[in-house]
Scaffold this active site. Structure first.
Site: not given
Length: 177
Positions: A52, A54, A82, A85
């Protein structure tokens, strides 16, 4: 620079993800008004469910700063993180999270749960939500509308035999996988 300026930078990174066929999410990690690290979604191209935006930005920052703790950093991301993360942000001791679009399916910074500010965890982040939310949401909505239209067009182009083969396999047995 302002939160809006940094979010525009994250939107530019999200456009990189989109150009690569990834869900358009971008993230930039900032310390003392300087870019420390950047990331954009790369799950599809890297075959990595943890890639992802991040996650990639924080990993890069840890390597650059030679520290797994990032207490004076702010993360700007176009979509609410999410749970995976959000947990990583807590563990890395990010000071502040700024996000654009809320995620009402998997958001873990206030939408469906709030891991980044949970009082029982050993660290809570300062959170600013909704920065350039309309632009961030529009980029995601447009991407998914286009993807659905492409999938529909592909489905319509397939002949009846291809549909039967996909359902039953080319040997006539039902494929339940």
């Amino acid at each position: 620079m302002t939160d809006e300026d940094w979010m525009r930078h994250a939107l530019m990174l999200a456009a990189r993800a989109e150009a690569a066929g990834e869900v358009p999410v971008g993230a930039v990690l900032v310390k003392d008004q300087q870019v420390v690290a950047e990331g954009w979604n790369q799950m599809i191209s890297s075959h990595d469910p943890s890639a992802h935006a991040e996650m990639l930005a924080v990993r890069q920052a840890g390597q650059l700063l030679q520290n797994y703790r990032l207490p004076e950093c702010t993360l700007y991301v176009t979509l609410e993180p999410c749970s995976m993360c959000a947990g990583m942000l807590v563990h890395s001791r990010i000071k502040r999270l700024v996000f654009g679009a809320s995620d009402y399916k998997t958001g873990a910074a206030g939408s469906i749960m709030d891991l980044v500010c949970h009082p029982k965890l050993n660290h809570q982040l300062e959170v600013t939500a909704g920065v350039l939310a309309e632009e961030c949401s529009m980029m995601l909505s447009t991407f998914f509308q286009r993807r659905r239209a492409e999938q529909k067009r592909l489905k319509q182009q397939k002949g009846p035999l291809e549909i039967v083969e996909k359902t039953f396999g080319n040997d006539g047995d039902v494929d339940l996988t």
